[in-house]
Design an enzyme around this catalytic site. Sequence first.
Site, short mmCIF file in Angstrom:
data_model
loop_
_atom_site.label_atom_id
_atom_site.label_comp_id
_atom_site.label_asym_id
_atom_site.label_seq_id
_atom_site.Cartn_x
_atom_site.Cartn_y
_atom_site.Cartn_z
N CYS A 1 -46.38 7.96 15.24
CA CYS A 1 -45.10 7.98 15.95
C CYS A 1 -44.90 6.70 16.75
O CYS A 1 -45.83 6.19 17.38
CB CYS A 1 -45.02 9.20 16.86
SG CYS A 1 -43.42 9.35 17.69
N CYS B 1 -45.74 8.31 24.26
CA CYS B 1 -45.99 9.44 25.18
C CYS B 1 -47.50 9.51 25.49
O CYS B 1 -48.32 9.66 24.57
CB CYS B 1 -45.52 10.74 24.57
SG CYS B 1 -43.81 10.66 23.96
N ARG C 1 -42.31 30.25 27.79
CA ARG C 1 -43.33 30.27 26.73
C ARG C 1 -44.63 29.57 27.15
O ARG C 1 -44.61 28.43 27.63
CB ARG C 1 -42.79 29.58 25.47
CG ARG C 1 -43.87 29.43 24.39
CD ARG C 1 -43.36 28.81 23.14
NE ARG C 1 -42.22 29.56 22.65
CZ ARG C 1 -41.20 29.03 22.01
NH1 ARG C 1 -41.16 27.75 21.78
NH2 ARG C 1 -40.21 29.78 21.59
N CYS D 1 -36.70 26.93 14.41
CA CYS D 1 -36.67 25.96 15.50
C CYS D 1 -37.16 24.64 14.92
O CYS D 1 -37.99 24.64 14.01
CB CYS D 1 -37.58 26.43 16.63
SG CYS D 1 -37.69 25.27 18.01
N CYS E 1 -41.33 27.23 14.00
CA CYS E 1 -40.90 25.94 14.53
C CYS E 1 -41.49 24.82 13.69
O CYS E 1 -42.69 24.82 13.41
CB CYS E 1 -41.40 25.76 15.97
SG CYS E 1 -40.95 27.12 17.03
N CYS F 1 -49.93 12.20 24.04
CA CYS F 1 -49.80 12.63 22.64
C CYS F 1 -50.74 11.90 21.69
O CYS F 1 -50.70 10.67 21.57
CB CYS F 1 -48.35 12.43 22.19
SG CYS F 1 -48.10 13.00 20.50
N CYS G 1 -34.47 24.80 23.40
CA CYS G 1 -35.83 25.06 23.84
C CYS G 1 -36.27 23.77 24.53
O CYS G 1 -36.35 22.71 23.89
CB CYS G 1 -36.71 25.36 22.62
SG CYS G 1 -38.46 25.47 23.00
S1 SF4 Z 1 -44.70 13.60 21.84
FE1 SF4 Z 1 -45.90 12.45 20.27
S2 SF4 Z 1 -44.82 12.86 18.36
FE2 SF4 Z 1 -43.42 13.40 20.02
S3 SF4 Z 1 -42.22 11.56 20.43
FE3 SF4 Z 1 -43.98 11.45 21.83
S4 SF4 Z 1 -45.54 10.27 20.70
FE4 SF4 Z 1 -44.01 10.94 19.20
#
Ligand code: SF4
Length: 337
Positions: free
Chosen positions: A73, A77, A280, A148, A117, A80, A208
């Site tokens: 990705c 984040c 949740r 979802c 989901c 993540c 959500c």
């Molecule tokens: S949470 Fe992970 S998968 Fe989702 S946008 Fe952020 S880096 Fe990408």
Amino acid sequence: MQTQTVNIFRARKAAAPASPSGTARRWSVDEVVELFKLPFADLLYHAQQIHREHFDPNAVQLSTLLSVKSGGCSEDCGYCPQSAFHSAGVEDQAMLQLKTVVQAARAAQEKGADRFCMGAAWREPSDAELASVVEMVKAVRDLGMETCATLGMLREEHVAQLRAAGLDYYNHNLDTAPEFYGEIITTRDYQDRLDTLERVRRAGINICSGGIVGMGETLAQRAGLIAQLANLDPYPESVPINNLVKVEGTPLENTPDLDPLDFVRTVAVARITMPKARVRLSAGRQQMSDAVQALCFLAGANSMFYGDQLLTTGNPDIEHDRALLDKLGMYPVAENK
Ligand code: SF4
């Protein structure tokens, strides 16, 4: 003691008119902090009273999550393992085939899930990627399940296509309070998230949206997240509360643990400020004892992710969850319809 009694009364009175379809009630961060600081027993009692006004307290909604496209990705984040910025060892995996998704949905349904989901590790989908997800949504709906999707940011035309396919819920978390957000994510703004939620809401798709606690935020920032969610007009129908899963190779891998009772408090405050939302239990349950999860249900949680895996992190196995629900005399919402 006198002050605490007054606080509970004020909070209860204030929570009453809030509803996904009713008049918006705005919460200040200070008011939410006040809830967090209530004596534990008072907070849970208050949350449980509100919970019982709107829900069967022994019924829990079960959602199963499938990663239809993992890893690589372009967002950063900090929590993540799927971010290309981190080295958490999640392989960049191509999108799953439609038949694989349908098989997984059918298996989840047979095990008791009523919502499926589908998550993809994207900043936002391309037109072709969105078209594939639209086919998945239609096929899962044909099984009689609620659908979802969580696909990152959405443009207006993509929202319209998902709506036309019959998508029931769109997940897009706020993650944390605006004041702490820049410590966790730098590749997109808080406002980007709010804009996507607004597009989804305008299209008539249920929202959500929740966040993650235990990322090193202060109590005021935790309260700030809840206030942001509760002040969405209307507030989300579904509010996932995640406890950080510290994955090796991510910037947050060494974050100090959140006290489990502070997690329970977060669930209770979400219940009080968003009385009719499904609150949740999401990521982090595998690291939680049954006793803490039982307290979360008492605090007003009434939905959970069900299945051995979330997007890429672990989840309690289905047999364990079934046994836990049995021990607590709880049952899936679908069995109560
Ligand atoms: S949470 Fe992970 S998968 Fe989702 S946008 Fe952020 S880096 Fe990408």
